[in-house]
Write a protein that holds these residues in place. Structure first.
Motif, mmCIF file in Angstrom:
data_model
loop_
_atom_site.group_PDB
_atom_site.id
_atom_site.type_symbol
_atom_site.label_atom_id
_atom_site.label_comp_id
_atom_site.label_asym_id
_atom_site.label_seq_id
_atom_site.Cartn_x
_atom_site.Cartn_y
_atom_site.Cartn_z
ATOM 1 N N ARG A 95 14.815 57.933 -2.479
ATOM 2 C CA ARG A 95 13.848 58.248 -1.435
ATOM 3 C C ARG A 95 12.623 58.919 -2.052
ATOM 4 O O ARG A 95 12.758 59.854 -2.848
ATOM 5 C CB ARG A 95 14.480 59.142 -0.373
ATOM 6 C CG ARG A 95 15.771 58.542 0.214
ATOM 7 C CD ARG A 95 16.295 59.365 1.366
ATOM 8 N NE ARG A 95 17.590 58.898 1.841
ATOM 9 C CZ ARG A 95 17.771 57.887 2.683
ATOM 10 N NH1 ARG A 95 16.719 57.210 3.133
ATOM 11 N NH2 ARG A 95 18.982 57.536 3.074
ATOM 12 N N THR A 97 8.850 60.744 -1.233
ATOM 13 C CA THR A 97 8.134 61.431 -0.165
ATOM 14 C C THR A 97 6.868 62.068 -0.704
ATOM 15 O O THR A 97 6.718 62.261 -1.914
ATOM 16 C CB THR A 97 9.017 62.527 0.463
ATOM 17 O OG1 THR A 97 8.303 63.181 1.507
ATOM 18 C CG2 THR A 97 9.409 63.565 -0.573
ATOM 19 N N VAL A 115 9.255 67.859 5.167
ATOM 20 C CA VAL A 115 9.133 66.760 4.218
ATOM 21 C C VAL A 115 9.577 65.471 4.906
ATOM 22 O O VAL A 115 10.673 65.412 5.465
ATOM 23 C CB VAL A 115 10.006 67.026 2.975
ATOM 24 C CG1 VAL A 115 10.002 65.822 2.051
ATOM 25 C CG2 VAL A 115 9.513 68.262 2.244
ATOM 26 N N GLU A 116 8.722 64.461 4.892
ATOM 27 C CA GLU A 116 9.044 63.191 5.533
ATOM 28 C C GLU A 116 9.108 62.076 4.496
ATOM 29 O O GLU A 116 8.208 61.927 3.674
ATOM 30 C CB GLU A 116 8.000 62.847 6.606
ATOM 31 C CG GLU A 116 7.985 63.827 7.776
ATOM 32 C CD GLU A 116 7.008 63.411 8.859
ATOM 33 O OE1 GLU A 116 6.359 62.353 8.680
ATOM 34 O OE2 GLU A 116 6.899 64.130 9.864
ATOM 35 N N VAL A 117 10.184 61.308 4.540
ATOM 36 C CA VAL A 117 10.379 60.204 3.597
ATOM 37 C C VAL A 117 9.461 59.048 3.972
ATOM 38 O O VAL A 117 9.385 58.650 5.134
ATOM 39 C CB VAL A 117 11.845 59.732 3.612
ATOM 40 C CG1 VAL A 117 12.030 58.508 2.726
ATOM 41 C CG2 VAL A 117 12.763 60.863 3.168
ATOM 42 N N ASN A 118 8.726 58.509 2.982
ATOM 43 C CA ASN A 118 7.861 57.360 3.265
ATOM 44 C C ASN A 118 8.251 56.110 2.485
ATOM 45 O O ASN A 118 7.645 55.062 2.663
ATOM 46 C CB ASN A 118 6.387 57.706 3.001
ATOM 47 C CG ASN A 118 6.175 58.351 1.650
ATOM 48 O OD1 ASN A 118 6.859 58.031 0.682
ATOM 49 N ND2 ASN A 118 5.235 59.285 1.581
#
Length: 332
Positions: A95, A97, A115-118
């Protein structure tokens, strides 16, 4: 200052939300964690605690230049990777981010978003360690528990697998001096000094971190004792030649400063003498710390992951690291 402390207290409380969903927490660790939360506002300039759906075995900052946050100018986006593994489907995920961190002149600490996974990358074998290439952060080397090392150009699955040796393992390290050279091994418990090619730090199962001069391996330079269980990882701060950190099964990340070895530093209510060279002990996790990483663009920022299913990003308070606002040591 008061607003900053309230925000850190809020973040510390958020970190206790649902990270127990991954593993059952040892009652003693929970008690120590509760004590840490009370003191959290005094230990850090900021801290982000992100609950993960599953335990991550690796975490690493990219050397890519941070981007300005599109909506909050006082924040910068730093590229970060970690992983997760689904036992039911036997699928491993890498992953990626963009972690939001305050800029140098951020003033009052803003409310830091989660924290957002992109990006999610799927692997066909359980991941043990992943590292961005320092010279080209668009390439990631991934060590799995099979016999392969994967390289992902542009952090996509269009890379290739290369069988480096006929056994599994966890060790993975890019050569900082020669682009494209990577080392894979069964261990990942040593770190070469960023400025002195002869100095190496090692982690040990005897609860110590040892410093050696490669020219005189029979004699250790220093023996750093502060952990209470196996030490699994050690890494020098890439921006501070005297500073390194280590993590282990005692759920701690300890920051050391070899310039302070021999100093009599009194810490805690008992006024007990602090282990020689110990600068700070991060106790924000409830289980074994599996990996950590220094941020090259922010000299005192560390990301850490643990078996309690949390990803934490934190920066030591200025009062602890002993620097003025310009990043210089106070005693210089």
């Amino acid at each position: 200052m008061e607003e900053s402390k309230k925000e850190l207290e809020r973040v510390a409380a958020m970190s206790d939300s649902d990270d127990d969903s991954v593993v059952k927490v040892n009652p003693r660790f929970q008690s120590e964690y509760n004590e840490w939360k009370k003191k959290c506002p005094f230990f850090y300039d900021f801290i982000i605690s992100h609950p993960l759906p599953r335990t991550s075995l690796t975490v690493h900052w990219s050397t890519m230049t941070p981007l300005t946050h599109p909506h909050v100018p006082s924040l910068a986006l730093h590229r970060l990777l970690f992983n997760s593994y689904c036992r039911r489907t036997r699928t491993s995920y890498l992953r990626v981010t963009n972690a939001p961190l305050p800029t140098v002149d951020y003033g009052p600490i803003p409310i830091l978003p989660k924290v957002e996974v992109n990006q999610n990358l799927v692997l066909d074998s359980r991941l043990a360690m992943a590292r961005f290439m320092p010279q080209n952060p668009n390439i990631v080397g991934v060590r799995t528990q099979s016999t392969d090392v994967y390289f992902h150009p542009d952090v996509r699955l269009t890379g290739f697998a290369h069988n480096v040796h006929g056994h599994g393992g966890a060790g993975l390290a890019w050569n900082e001096k020669r682009e494209g050279y990577i080392l894979s091994s069964k261990v990942h418990n040593l770190s070469f000094h960023p400025y002195n090619e002869w100095i190496v730090a090692t982690a040990s199962s005897d609860e110590t971190v040892r410093l050696f001069d490669m020219r005189k391996l029979r004699e250790k330079i220093y023996n750093l004792g502060g952990h209470t269980d196996k030490v699994s990882k050690v890494e020098w701060n890439p921006n501070k030649g005297s500073v390194l950190a280590s993590c282990g099964d005692d759920r701690r990340v300890i920051v050391w400063d070899i310039n302070r070895i021999g100093d009599e530093i009194l810490r805690g209510e008992s006024k007990a003498k602090c282990p020689s060279g110990l600068l700070f002990s991060h106790e924000g996790h409830k289980d074994k710390v599996t990996d950590f990483s220094w941020n090259e663009h922010e000299p005192w920022v560390i990301s850490s992951v643990a078996k309690d299913g949390t990803l934490q990003v934190w920066k030591l308070a200025q009062s602890i690291r002993g620097e003025d606002h310009g990043g210089r040591a106070i005693d210089e």
